[in-house]
Design a protein around this motif. Structure first.
Motif, PDB file in Angstrom:
ATOM      1  N   SER A 124     -32.382 -13.184  13.668  1.00  0.00           N
ATOM      2  CA  SER A 124     -33.202 -11.984  13.567  1.00  0.00           C
ATOM      3  C   SER A 124     -34.162 -11.916  14.746  1.00  0.00           C
ATOM      4  N   ALA A 125     -34.693 -10.719  14.973  1.00  0.00           N
ATOM      5  CA  ALA A 125     -35.658 -10.499  16.040  1.00  0.00           C
ATOM      6  C   ALA A 125     -36.714  -9.534  15.522  1.00  0.00           C
ATOM      7  N   ASP A 126     -37.902  -9.590  16.084  1.00  0.00           N
ATOM      8  CA  ASP A 126     -38.975  -8.684  15.683  1.00  0.00           C
ATOM      9  C   ASP A 126     -38.728  -7.329  16.328  1.00  0.00           C
ATOM     10  N   PHE A 127     -38.378  -6.344  15.512  1.00  0.00           N
ATOM     11  CA  PHE A 127     -38.056  -5.024  16.062  1.00  0.00           C
ATOM     12  C   PHE A 127     -39.276  -4.379  16.714  1.00  0.00           C
ATOM     13  N   ASN A 128     -40.469  -4.708  16.248  1.00  0.00           N
ATOM     14  CA  ASN A 128     -41.678  -4.133  16.830  1.00  0.00           C
ATOM     15  C   ASN A 128     -41.922  -4.615  18.256  1.00  0.00           C
ATOM     16  N   LYS A 129     -41.225  -5.703  18.653  1.00  0.00           N
ATOM     17  CA  LYS A 129     -41.372  -6.228  20.014  1.00  0.00           C
ATOM     18  C   LYS A 129     -40.198  -5.837  20.898  1.00  0.00           C
ATOM     19  N   GLN A 130     -39.391  -4.893  20.432  1.00  0.00           N
ATOM     20  CA  GLN A 130     -38.277  -4.395  21.244  1.00  0.00           C
ATOM     21  C   GLN A 130     -38.786  -3.355  22.229  1.00  0.00           C
ATOM     22  N   PRO A 131     -38.112  -3.171  23.372  1.00  0.00           N
ATOM     23  CA  PRO A 131     -36.879  -3.857  23.749  1.00  0.00           C
ATOM     24  C   PRO A 131     -37.149  -5.214  24.413  1.00  0.00           C
ATOM     25  N   PHE A 132     -36.103  -6.065  24.385  1.00  0.00           N
ATOM     26  CA  PHE A 132     -36.166  -7.271  25.209  1.00  0.00           C
ATOM     27  C   PHE A 132     -36.295  -6.871  26.672  1.00  0.00           C
ATOM     28  N   LYS A 133     -36.685  -7.828  27.510  1.00  0.00           N
ATOM     29  CA  LYS A 133     -36.779  -7.572  28.940  1.00  0.00           C
ATOM     30  C   LYS A 133     -35.629  -8.261  29.671  1.00  0.00           C
ATOM     31  N   GLU A 134     -35.329  -7.771  30.876  1.00  0.00           N
ATOM     32  CA  GLU A 134     -34.273  -8.379  31.689  1.00  0.00           C
ATOM     33  C   GLU A 134     -34.605  -9.839  31.974  1.00  0.00           C
ATOM     34  N   ASN A 135     -33.613 -10.716  31.793  1.00  0.00           N
ATOM     35  CA  ASN A 135     -33.728 -12.165  31.992  1.00  0.00           C
ATOM     36  C   ASN A 135     -34.584 -12.868  30.938  1.00  0.00           C
ATOM     37  N   GLN A 136     -34.995 -12.142  29.901  1.00  0.00           N
ATOM     38  CA  GLN A 136     -35.732 -12.790  28.815  1.00  0.00           C
ATOM     39  C   GLN A 136     -34.831 -13.786  28.096  1.00  0.00           C
ATOM     40  N   LEU A 137     -35.399 -14.907  27.674  1.00  0.00           N
ATOM     41  CA  LEU A 137     -34.648 -15.918  26.940  1.00  0.00           C
ATOM     42  C   LEU A 137     -34.890 -15.745  25.441  1.00  0.00           C
ATOM     43  N   ILE A 138     -33.802 -15.742  24.661  1.00  0.00           N
ATOM     44  CA  ILE A 138     -33.902 -15.624  23.205  1.00  0.00           C
ATOM     45  C   ILE A 138     -33.088 -16.749  22.565  1.00  0.00           C
ATOM     46  N   MET A 139     -33.439 -17.084  21.331  1.00  0.00           N
ATOM     47  CA  MET A 139     -32.717 -18.106  20.581  1.00  0.00           C
ATOM     48  C   MET A 139     -31.843 -17.442  19.518  1.00  0.00           C
ATOM     49  N   ALA A 140     -30.587 -17.847  19.450  1.00  0.00           N
ATOM     50  CA  ALA A 140     -29.666 -17.377  18.407  1.00  0.00           C
ATOM     51  C   ALA A 140     -28.508 -18.361  18.337  1.00  0.00           C
ATOM     52  N   PHE A 141     -27.972 -18.589  17.148  1.00  0.00           N
ATOM     53  CA  PHE A 141     -26.884 -19.557  16.949  1.00  0.00           C
ATOM     54  C   PHE A 141     -27.284 -20.928  17.454  1.00  0.00           C
ATOM     55  N   GLU A 142     -28.566 -21.242  17.294  1.00  0.00           N
ATOM     56  CA  GLU A 142     -29.096 -22.560  17.643  1.00  0.00           C
ATOM     57  C   GLU A 142     -28.916 -22.904  19.118  1.00  0.00           C
ATOM     58  N   ARG A 143     -28.898 -21.860  19.953  1.00  0.00           N
ATOM     59  CA  ARG A 143     -28.895 -22.105  21.390  1.00  0.00           C
ATOM     60  C   ARG A 143     -29.582 -20.947  22.106  1.00  0.00           C
ATOM     61  N   GLU A 144     -29.831 -21.141  23.408  1.00  0.00           N
ATOM     62  CA  GLU A 144     -30.603 -20.186  24.191  1.00  0.00           C
ATOM     63  C   GLU A 144     -29.680 -19.203  24.904  1.00  0.00           C
ATOM     64  N   TRP A 145     -30.126 -17.943  24.968  1.00  0.00           N
ATOM     65  CA  TRP A 145     -29.375 -16.885  25.642  1.00  0.00           C
ATOM     66  C   TRP A 145     -30.306 -16.150  26.604  1.00  0.00           C
ATOM     67  N   LYS A 146     -29.744 -15.747  27.757  1.00  0.00           N
ATOM     68  CA  LYS A 146     -30.487 -14.920  28.701  1.00  0.00           C
ATOM     69  C   LYS A 146     -30.033 -13.469  28.554  1.00  0.00           C
ATOM     70  N   VAL A 147     -30.997 -12.559  28.441  1.00  0.00           N
ATOM     71  CA  VAL A 147     -30.682 -11.130  28.301  1.00  0.00           C
ATOM     72  C   VAL A 147     -30.353 -10.569  29.682  1.00  0.00           C
ATOM     73  N   ALA A 148     -29.139 -10.073  29.860  1.00  0.00           N
ATOM     74  CA  ALA A 148     -28.672  -9.646  31.186  1.00  0.00           C
ATOM     75  C   ALA A 148     -28.709  -8.136  31.387  1.00  0.00           C
ATOM     76  N   LYS A 149     -28.468  -7.367  30.324  1.00  0.00           N
ATOM     77  CA  LYS A 149     -28.396  -5.910  30.461  1.00  0.00           C
ATOM     78  C   LYS A 149     -28.783  -5.286  29.138  1.00  0.00           C
ATOM     79  N   GLY A 150     -29.397  -4.082  29.170  1.00  0.00           N
ATOM     80  CA  GLY A 150     -29.846  -3.484  27.921  1.00  0.00           C
ATOM     81  C   GLY A 150     -29.700  -1.970  27.872  1.00  0.00           C
ATOM     82  N   TRP A 151     -29.504  -1.466  26.659  1.00  0.00           N
ATOM     83  CA  TRP A 151     -29.413  -0.030  26.399  1.00  0.00           C
ATOM     84  C   TRP A 151     -30.220   0.313  25.152  1.00  0.00           C
ATOM     85  N   ARG A 152     -30.748   1.517  25.089  1.00  0.00           N
ATOM     86  CA  ARG A 152     -31.273   2.064  23.844  1.00  0.00           C
ATOM     87  C   ARG A 152     -30.179   2.932  23.238  1.00  0.00           C
ATOM     88  N   LYS A 153     -29.983   2.804  21.938  1.00  0.00           N
ATOM     89  CA  LYS A 153     -28.919   3.509  21.226  1.00  0.00           C
ATOM     90  C   LYS A 153     -29.565   4.512  20.271  1.00  0.00           C
TER      91      LYS A 153
END
Length: 230
Positions: A124-153
């Motif tokens: 899960s993520a805090d929706f009130n803190k969206q959107p993520f930023k480019e190159n931001q690091l997030i945790m999911a599936f017990e490992r780290e991910w870098k956010v590479a590209k984003g869209w608003r839907k």
């Protein structure tokens, strides 16, 4: 209430003839009747106390030996504990069936999903803190991910009906959400959608407001507009 609505038990069942295992579904109408799916370990609102057996309206056909049999679901104090054929049920003391942990099937599915990072998850993520930023690091599936590209839907006002907005597989507080490409340390790429979802028709548990990971994403769906944010 629409008399055509129902809820469904979904699980795996053993053929009483050849013992092959296959998926099965059992529809029922005594609970909420809003097209919810219940799996092993789920607690069903309105279920009877003690041991209870629900049988299906239709026979199952074994994919291996083609034998037809009727699937049954056993509940204990409202919790789904077994999928069993009518034939096997007749020679089984259901009081001796082993109890299982809460959310058993969903926990198993999550353990599988962690390996490939896809599907509805406990992430899960805090929706009130969206959107993520480019190159931001997030945790999911017990490992780290870098956010590479984003869209608003957003819903496409010219293509989407009010019914689709109100149902659309989920109930959300907002009528917009966010989609990203994320990459882990091994180079594995996934799409992730973040919304302030509060209920999903196929996800009948407490995991609301999730990140939804998938290998592919439907950017060409005419019901939505996608605005690139970075």
């Amino acid at each position: 209430m629409d008399m055509g609505m129902f809820d469904t038990f979904t699980g795996q069942i053993k053929c009483p003839n050849c013992a092959a295992i296959q998926n099965t579904e059992v529809q029922f109408k005594w609970s909420e009747c809003i097209l919810l799916d219940y799996e092993l370990g789920d607690v069903v609102p309105g279920a009877q106390e003690g041991l209870y057996v629900e049988d299906d309206w239709f026979n199952e056909r074994c994919s291996n030996c083609k034998t037809e049999f009727m699937p049954n679901v056993v509940l204990k104090n409202g919790k789904v504990i077994s999928f069993i054929s009518k034939e096997e049920l007749q020679r089984t003391d259901i009081a001796q069936l082993k109890d299982i942990p809460l959310k058993h099937a969903k926990t198993q599915r999550y353990e599988r999903d962690k390996i490939v990072a896809k599907g509805f998850t406990k992430e899960s993520a805090d929706f009130n803190k969206q959107p993520f930023k480019e190159n931001q690091l997030i945790m999911a599936f017990e490992r780290e991910w870098k956010v590479a590209k984003g869209w608003r839907k957003d819903f496409n006002p010219e293509k989407v009906s009010e019914f689709f907005k109100l149902t659309g597989c989920a109930t959300r507080k907002s009528d917009y959400w966010f989609v990203y490409i994320v990459v882990d340390a091994t180079g594995l790429k996934r799409f992730v959608e973040v919304s302030d979802r509060i209920k999903h028709w196929s996800d009948n548990d407490d995991r609301y407001g999730n990140m939804l990971f998938s290998e592919t994403y439907g950017f060409k769906d005419e019901h939505f507009l996608f605005s690139e944010i970075f």
